[in-house]
Design a protein around this motif. Structure first.
Motif, PDB file in Angstrom:
ATOM      1  N   ILE A  95       8.330 -11.840   1.959  1.00 13.20           N
ATOM      2  CA  ILE A  95       9.425 -11.244   2.827  1.00 13.20           C
ATOM      3  C   ILE A  95       9.747 -12.237   3.777  1.00 13.20           C
ATOM      4  N   GLU A 115      -0.575 -16.390  -6.199  1.00 13.03           N
ATOM      5  CA  GLU A 115      -0.801 -15.293  -5.640  1.00 13.03           C
ATOM      6  C   GLU A 115      -0.549 -15.157  -4.097  1.00 13.03           C
ATOM      7  N   SER A 125      -3.145   3.802  -1.428  1.00 11.04           N
ATOM      8  CA  SER A 125      -1.596   3.839  -1.756  1.00 11.04           C
ATOM      9  C   SER A 125      -1.622   5.184  -2.525  1.00 11.04           C
ATOM     10  N   GLN A 163      -7.871  -5.115  -0.765  1.00 13.03           N
ATOM     11  CA  GLN A 163      -7.097  -4.845  -1.699  1.00 13.03           C
ATOM     12  C   GLN A 163      -7.337  -3.800  -2.378  1.00 13.03           C
ATOM     13  N   GLN A 177       3.633  -9.836   2.335  1.00 16.02           N
ATOM     14  CA  GLN A 177       4.507 -10.469   3.765  1.00 16.02           C
ATOM     15  C   GLN A 177       4.992 -11.790   3.579  1.00 16.02           C
ATOM     16  N   LEU A 212      -6.863  -0.599  -0.257  1.00 13.85           N
ATOM     17  CA  LEU A 212      -5.490  -0.302  -0.024  1.00 13.85           C
ATOM     18  C   LEU A 212      -4.934   0.204  -1.043  1.00 13.85           C
ATOM     19  N   THR A 213      -5.339  -0.243  -2.656  1.00 13.43           N
ATOM     20  CA  THR A 213      -4.677   0.406  -3.705  1.00 13.43           C
ATOM     21  C   THR A 213      -5.318   1.795  -3.639  1.00 13.43           C
ATOM     22  N   GLU A 238      -0.974  -3.528 -11.521  1.00  8.78           N
ATOM     23  CA  GLU A 238      -1.160  -2.944 -12.713  1.00  8.78           C
ATOM     24  C   GLU A 238      -0.743  -3.939 -13.708  1.00  8.78           C
ATOM     25  N   HIS A 258       7.926  -2.315   1.712  1.00 10.11           N
ATOM     26  CA  HIS A 258       7.659  -3.801   1.457  1.00 10.11           C
ATOM     27  C   HIS A 258       7.826  -4.175   0.186  1.00 10.11           C
ATOM     28  N   ALA A 262      -8.742  -0.126  -9.120  1.00  9.29           N
ATOM     29  CA  ALA A 262      -8.331  -1.409  -8.722  1.00  9.29           C
ATOM     30  C   ALA A 262      -9.147  -2.418  -9.067  1.00  9.29           C
ATOM     31  N   ALA A 314       1.637  -9.222  -3.629  1.00 10.21           N
ATOM     32  CA  ALA A 314       1.199  -7.920  -3.459  1.00 10.21           C
ATOM     33  C   ALA A 314      -0.154  -7.692  -2.482  1.00 10.21           C
ATOM     34  N   ASP A 315      -0.196  -6.772  -1.817  1.00  7.01           N
ATOM     35  CA  ASP A 315      -1.534  -6.409  -1.128  1.00  7.01           C
ATOM     36  C   ASP A 315      -2.461  -5.428  -1.830  1.00  7.01           C
ATOM     37  N   ILE A 316      -2.073  -4.928  -3.003  1.00  8.33           N
ATOM     38  CA  ILE A 316      -2.671  -3.857  -3.571  1.00  8.33           C
ATOM     39  C   ILE A 316      -3.050  -4.784  -5.125  1.00  8.33           C
ATOM     40  N   ALA A 317      -4.107  -4.201  -5.862  1.00  6.81           N
ATOM     41  CA  ALA A 317      -4.278  -4.771  -7.100  1.00  6.81           C
ATOM     42  C   ALA A 317      -3.300  -4.291  -7.976  1.00  6.81           C
ATOM     43  N   PRO A 340       0.828  -1.449  -0.043  1.00  8.28           N
ATOM     44  CA  PRO A 340      -0.180  -0.134   0.031  1.00  8.28           C
ATOM     45  C   PRO A 340       0.835   1.006   0.031  1.00  8.28           C
ATOM     46  N   THR A 341       1.811   1.368   0.657  1.00 10.00           N
ATOM     47  CA  THR A 341       2.710   2.547   0.908  1.00 10.00           C
ATOM     48  C   THR A 341       3.598   2.614  -0.026  1.00 10.00           C
TER      49      THR A 341
END
Lengths: 101, 362
Positions: free
Chosen positions: A87, A80, B21, B14, A84, B17-18, A68, A15, B82, A63-66, A10-11
């Motif tokens: 890592i 998938e 972000s 997800q 975390q 969070l996208t 691209e 990570h 997302a 990934a914790d985000i969708a 996310p940030t």
């Protein structure tokens, strides 16, 4: 085996890159080939080429985000996991890939 | 069914969070520019910093406000992106923009649907666009779907729904604020404690933002002490966790120590999100510790009458803070509480693990 991977969090400043590093390190130890694309706050870096994707045996999406460009991996074997997992236990991801194949 | 539900929930997390972000840089940019502009502004007639006398400061303030005003559209837009990729952007952005429009409440006050509204708009837009994508469309219309049909009808649908539910959501946000405000009279310390807990609870999520926007809206009404307490609570979670990795290095692995350095940097500029990597890895131990630190800091700040004139937190806003010495003390104590408590819990946890398995694997 040959892998391509995408990492993202996310940030997008810590990570994403920690996961990429861990995947590369673990792949080296296990004798796999891997190229990792990072989707962090800087956008897409080390972008995977179509050729690299085509020649890979499996795709790791940590990934914790969708992510691209997910459609680039249509039809490939995909693993998938949350960022975390890459890592903390990157080894288990490659083990999983071996089992899928 | 149970598994399905779990996966749906994970996917929606997800999406959110996208969106977050993409929105975080806007929030940080806007908050810090507004803080900087107010920091160098001379006090105006009512004692608050007044940048209107300086062209440069007014310009910086306007730039910061522009960044801030884009936060909800970007959040809504990228939650939808997302979910539904590029066609989700237009309805998502529009839904977010509507969520940031001020609504007039029955009592004459204005408020917007804010964070909750933007998240709702983004999810709605994503679902609507995904439905459009599945619809059976005759071949000749296919090319105009993504550039005409989906944006226009998606925007109409999402926009209409948002106009209906905007006011109720705004009321929820205001109701939350009123609840907190009523407490101000009864017990300011309890209020500070609750705000502190809310700020730390989800580190930049909806609960955190509700407390933040309450503090920020109190500034507009000339009450700077609520934001003072909030500003302290905002920075102690990342600062405390960062400090913890420095105090007892052996308890943390290399990655965590690196994240600790990043957390210290983010804490200094008032970005609570710096604590997320730690909380995500170990929520049961981390959350109580950062909440304890934020509560302690916020209560000390409230007791010492600390005020903050900028809608932002952390040491970076020090120039616009009233009672600066106590602001620093409150941050330091809150940071220490978090750092010491998380290290104690972690040490106890590791001891227990070692006892459970006499031959540690690593």
């Amino acid at each position: 085996m040959k892998f391509v991977a995408v990492t993202g969090c996310p940030t997008g400043i810590a990570h994403t890159y920690m996961a990429a590093e861990q995947l590369e390190k673990t792949a080296r130890e296990l004798g796999h080939e891997i190229q990792v694309e990072t989707q962090g706050a800087m956008g897409i870096e080390n972008e995977l080429s179509p050729a690299a994707i085509a020649s890979a045996d499996a795709v790791i999406l940590a990934a914790d985000i969708a992510i691209e460009g997910a459609e680039r991996f249509d039809g490939k074997t995909k693993i998938e996991v949350p960022v975390q997992t890459a890592i903390k236990e990157a080894g288990s991801i490659f083990a999983q890939a071996g089992a899928v194949k | 069914m149970a598994i399905d539900f779990k996966e749906t929930a994970a996917r929606h997390k997800q999406y959110l969070l996208t969106g977050v972000s993409y929105a975080v840089p806007f929030i940080a940019c806007g908050g810090i520019l507004i803080a900087v502009s107010l920091a160098f502004a001379p006090p105006g007639p009512n004692g608050a910093p007044d940048p209107s006398g300086s062209e440069i400061l007014s310009l910086i303030l306007k730039i910061g406000e522009s960044a801030f005003s884009l936060m909800f559209p970007v959040l809504g837009g990228f939650v939808a992106y997302a979910m539904a990729s590029r066609p989700g952007l237009v309805p998502g952005f529009i839904g977010g923009a509507i969520a940031s429009m001020p609504q007039t409440l029955p009592d004459g006050k204005t408020a917007n649907a804010g964070f909750l509204g933007a998240i709702f708009a983004g999810l709605l837009a994503g679902h609507v666009v995904n439905l459009f994508k599945k619809a059976p469309i005759p071949g000749i219309f296919k090319p105009i779907m993504p550039i005409l049909i989906i944006p226009i009808f998606g925007a109409l649908i999402v926009g209409s729904v948002m106009f209906v539910i905007n006011l109720p959501i705004a009321k929820i946000m205001v109701g939350l604020g009123d609840m907190l405000k009523q407490m101000e009279g009864q017990s300011q310390f309890l209020l500070a404690a609750i705000l502190g807990a809310m700020i730390a609870f989800d580190m930049g999520g909806p609960v955190n933002k509700a407390a933040f926007f309450f503090g920020a809206s109190m500034i507009e009404q000339g009450n700077f002490r609520i934001m003072g307490a909030v500003a302290i609570a905002i920075c102690t979670p990342p600062l405390g966790l960062g400090l913890a990795t420095l105090l007892r290095r052996k308890l943390w692995n290399d990655d965590q120590r690196n994240a600790g350095k990043a957390a210290l940097g983010m804490g200094m500029i008032g970005i609570t999100e710096g604590a997320i990597p730690f909380a995500a890895a170990d929520p049961i131990r981390v959350l109580p510790c950062i909440m304890a630190g934020s509560i302690t800091g916020a209560v000390i700040g409230m007791a010492a009458k600390v005020g903050d004139h900028a809608p932002h937190g952390g040491p970076i806003v020090l120039p616009v803070v009233d009672n600066r010495l106590w602001y620093v003390v409150a941050i330091a104590v809150g940071t220490l509480v978090t750092a010491v408590s998380i290290n104690a819990l972690k040490a106890a946890g590791q001891k227990k693990e070692n006892e459970a398995q006499p031959t540690p694997a690593a």
